[in-house]
Design a protein around this motif. Sequence first.
Motif, PDB file in Angstrom:
ATOM      1  N   LEU A   1       0.834  -1.204   0.000  1.00  0.00           N
ATOM      2  CA  LEU A   1       0.000   0.000   0.000  1.00  0.00           C
ATOM      3  C   LEU A   1       0.864   1.248   0.000  1.00  0.00           C
ATOM      4  CD1 LEU A   1      -0.800   1.018   3.534  1.00  0.00           C
ATOM      5  CD2 LEU A   1      -0.229  -1.395   3.201  1.00  0.00           C
ATOM      6  N   LEU A   2       0.211   2.382  -0.145  1.00  0.00           N
ATOM      7  CA  LEU A   2       0.829   3.693   0.066  1.00  0.00           C
ATOM      8  C   LEU A   2       0.208   4.284   1.314  1.00  0.00           C
ATOM      9  CD1 LEU A   2       0.729   5.142  -3.570  1.00  0.00           C
ATOM     10  CD2 LEU A   2       2.732   4.252  -2.382  1.00  0.00           C
ATOM     11  N   ASN A   3       1.056   4.835   2.201  1.00  0.00           N
ATOM     12  CA  ASN A   3       0.500   5.473   3.387  1.00  0.00           C
ATOM     13  C   ASN A   3       0.082   6.914   3.073  1.00  0.00           C
ATOM     14  OD1 ASN A   3       2.837   7.060   3.465  1.00  0.00           O
ATOM     15  ND2 ASN A   3       3.803   5.838   5.075  1.00  0.00           N
ATOM     16  N   ALA A   4      -0.362   7.639   4.097  1.00  0.00           N
ATOM     17  CA  ALA A   4      -0.895   8.984   3.884  1.00  0.00           C
ATOM     18  C   ALA A   4       0.146   9.951   3.334  1.00  0.00           C
ATOM     19  CB  ALA A   4      -1.472   9.525   5.193  1.00  0.00           C
ATOM     20  N   GLU A   5       1.435   9.660   3.558  1.00  0.00           N
ATOM     21  CA  GLU A   5       2.507  10.509   3.030  1.00  0.00           C
ATOM     22  C   GLU A   5       2.941  10.082   1.631  1.00  0.00           C
ATOM     23  OE1 GLU A   5       2.881   9.150   6.322  1.00  0.00           O
ATOM     24  OE2 GLU A   5       1.798  10.963   6.914  1.00  0.00           O
ATOM     25  N   GLY A   6       2.301   9.057   1.078  1.00  0.00           N
ATOM     26  CA  GLY A   6       2.667   8.569  -0.246  1.00  0.00           C
ATOM     27  C   GLY A   6       3.834   7.609  -0.237  1.00  0.00           C
ATOM     28  N   HIS A   7       4.229   7.127   0.934  1.00  0.00           N
ATOM     29  CA  HIS A   7       5.363   6.216   1.065  1.00  0.00           C
ATOM     30  C   HIS A   7       4.856   4.775   0.983  1.00  0.00           C
ATOM     31  CE1 HIS A   7       8.894   4.217   2.738  1.00  0.00           C
ATOM     32  NE2 HIS A   7       9.559   5.347   2.587  1.00  0.00           N
ATOM     33  N   PRO A   8       5.498   3.913   0.174  1.00  0.00           N
ATOM     34  CA  PRO A   8       5.033   2.528   0.082  1.00  0.00           C
ATOM     35  C   PRO A   8       5.320   1.744   1.357  1.00  0.00           C
ATOM     36  CG  PRO A   8       7.018   2.819  -1.230  1.00  0.00           C
ATOM     37  CD  PRO A   8       6.630   4.176  -0.731  1.00  0.00           C
ATOM     38  N   GLU A   9       4.386   0.870   1.717  1.00  0.00           N
ATOM     39  CA  GLU A   9       4.546   0.012   2.887  1.00  0.00           C
ATOM     40  C   GLU A   9       4.184  -1.421   2.534  1.00  0.00           C
ATOM     41  OE1 GLU A   9       2.319   1.471   6.240  1.00  0.00           O
ATOM     42  OE2 GLU A   9       3.602   3.245   6.485  1.00  0.00           O
ATOM     43  N   MET A  10       4.699  -2.362   3.327  1.00  0.00           N
ATOM     44  CA  MET A  10       4.391  -3.781   3.200  1.00  0.00           C
ATOM     45  C   MET A  10       3.951  -4.283   4.574  1.00  0.00           C
ATOM     46  SD  MET A  10       7.041  -6.865   2.234  1.00  0.00           S
ATOM     47  CE  MET A  10       6.858  -6.816   0.460  1.00  0.00           C
ATOM     48  N   TRP A  11       2.726  -4.835   4.647  1.00  0.00           N
ATOM     49  CA  TRP A  11       2.218  -5.381   5.898  1.00  0.00           C
ATOM     50  C   TRP A  11       2.066  -6.886   5.779  1.00  0.00           C
ATOM     51  CZ3 TRP A  11      -2.814  -2.004   6.825  1.00  0.00           C
ATOM     52  CH2 TRP A  11      -2.463  -0.648   6.961  1.00  0.00           C
ATOM     53  N   ASP A  12       2.478  -7.637   6.800  1.00  0.00           N
ATOM     54  CA  ASP A  12       1.963  -8.996   6.889  1.00  0.00           C
ATOM     55  C   ASP A  12       0.763  -8.983   7.821  1.00  0.00           C
ATOM     56  OD1 ASP A  12       4.198 -10.512   9.286  1.00  0.00           O
ATOM     57  OD2 ASP A  12       4.070  -8.400   8.754  1.00  0.00           O
ATOM     58  N   LEU A  13      -0.180  -9.883   7.551  1.00  0.00           N
ATOM     59  CA  LEU A  13      -1.512  -9.811   8.145  1.00  0.00           C
ATOM     60  C   LEU A  13      -1.843 -11.074   8.916  1.00  0.00           C
ATOM     61  CD1 LEU A  13      -3.309  -8.485   4.926  1.00  0.00           C
ATOM     62  CD2 LEU A  13      -2.547  -7.085   6.861  1.00  0.00           C
TER      63      LEU A  13
END
Length: 587
Positions: free
Chosen positions: A405-417
């Motif tokens: 995803l992209l966070n609110a600042e436009g930075h890409p993130e990777m989450w494990d769920l």
Amino acid sequence: MTEIIERPAGAVTLSGPDWGLAKFLDPLRIPPVIRPHSWWPQEMITIPMVAKRQRLHSMLPPSSLWTYAGHFPGPTIEVRSGKQLRISWSNEIDGPFPLVAVQGPLGEAPTTRPGREGYPLIDGVADLPSWTVVHLHGARTNAGNDGWAHNAGLKGTSQLTEYQNRQQAMPLWYHDHAMAITRFNVHTGLAGLYLIRDDEEDALDLPGGDREIPLIIADRNLDRDLESGALTGQLLYKVPVAPGGAMIPFSGPFTLVNGVIWPHLDVEPRWYRFRLLNASNSRFYRLNLVDEAGVVHNDAVRLIGTDGGLLPAPAPLPDGGLVAAPAERFDVLVDFSRFKGERLRLTNLDPGLGGVEPDLMEFRVESRSRHDSFTLPERVSTSYTRLVHGETLPEDHDHVWVALLLNAEGHPEMWDLEELDADPGGEGIVQVDDPAGGLRTFRRVGKLFDDTTGIFINHDRWAVWNILHVAAGGPAHPVHIHLTEFQALFRRAFTTTFSTADGRTSAPIGSFTDVPLEKYEEGWKDTIIVNPGQWVSVAGQFSGGTGEFMFHCHILDHEDEGMMRPFVVHPPEVAKFHLHPGGGHHH
């Protein structure tokens, strides 16, 4: 004893200039080959990491690089399947960090142009020590040999590794993986190819010797002299910064093949085998074979293998060309017999940012006829089995869920769920209307590398990884999972409901549409492209090693800036005694 073989390249002739450099002037450099003796059950070799000055183009001054064994790219290591190899990666690097790293506002000056353009230095890069750790990308090995990012060492230390090579014939590659600075270390030159051979590959009698050639593709930028404007040969890591502060991944104007900018290769009018690797930090390539008139001749090209080995049958290039993401490898056959006396170019027809020369290299085909005993086989790998749910994929397997995803600042993130019984509200929630299982609710376990480990898989067990790119836009991510080769089960498109402001989905993601896989995507891989608004599902067996491993985006800038997470593979007998947060496996 270790045999090192150097192969000569062809003669030099001039071509048209670009950025002050002549295209196709220099012959393609072939990295030396390290080939341990096949009759010896195991061998120990030392590969020193050393500073080296090497010309990237004959019209340039030498560039300062960090290299494996004095070569950029590093030597090609060739081993037999099942023959153990131990390598001591010895850090003997002297001198300052060989990159000039600068950044500036997006849009003010193209970063695909040589020179600093008034961009200020990135604080701290010039002060970095030679802190390195080698990852053999694609290897099934214990975690202690895998190149854990925190386990880098300084000058004067060695990383002792053991590779069992109990894998089928496939192209691996080795590169630096130091925590937070992989993008910089690889950029200095720390990368090379590693080929596993086996009897199945031998039986195909594929083009070999001088007609099997690595093509290691990477892009770079170069600094200019402040007074004359001439290119200095100094590697320039030049990146823009978006208005929200997110750093845009590196992309450079000069394309190198085997460490040479826009080289040429003299070929005979016969079949050739190319072991292609995209070793760029972030650039995707859309590769086509074109003649001097610009006519595409992709019908002369066949794919016979991917990251994890040989395909079941030769596959044509996709319409529009072959998209190669960072870290992807392709085993490519080209029939030059119909191009006697012609010149062909390997071209990137998807250059992305402006100012990038689309040509990568030139092939100069000999004019006289040559006998060629090779004929393209109808079948390549007879051992290949297509993984299908409920058939060839074992019914008892784990499921792992990952969100990009992209966070609110436009930075890409990777989450494990981890899966929950109900929506607890708040951020970090992803809901999916799964066609196979109805409404599913997941909660973020971690988003940074050093957050809690959330994925635990039993050794030898199969796991299906479900990777959801929930951003409405932004980049595609080439996702690499250590320790395993996998097959893509499906690729599905959806309209995302993820809200960057709320940090969660506003409604369950659903209404999935199947996106057909390319034929080659059915092969064994360890890196898979996940586009925005897509769910990609891959299945692999986690065998051949235990311990703590990594999965990450292989855009190195993204990896260093947070898109990397750990997972654990342990014996099932031990797992029942292991207390850890999150309650265990992801089923």
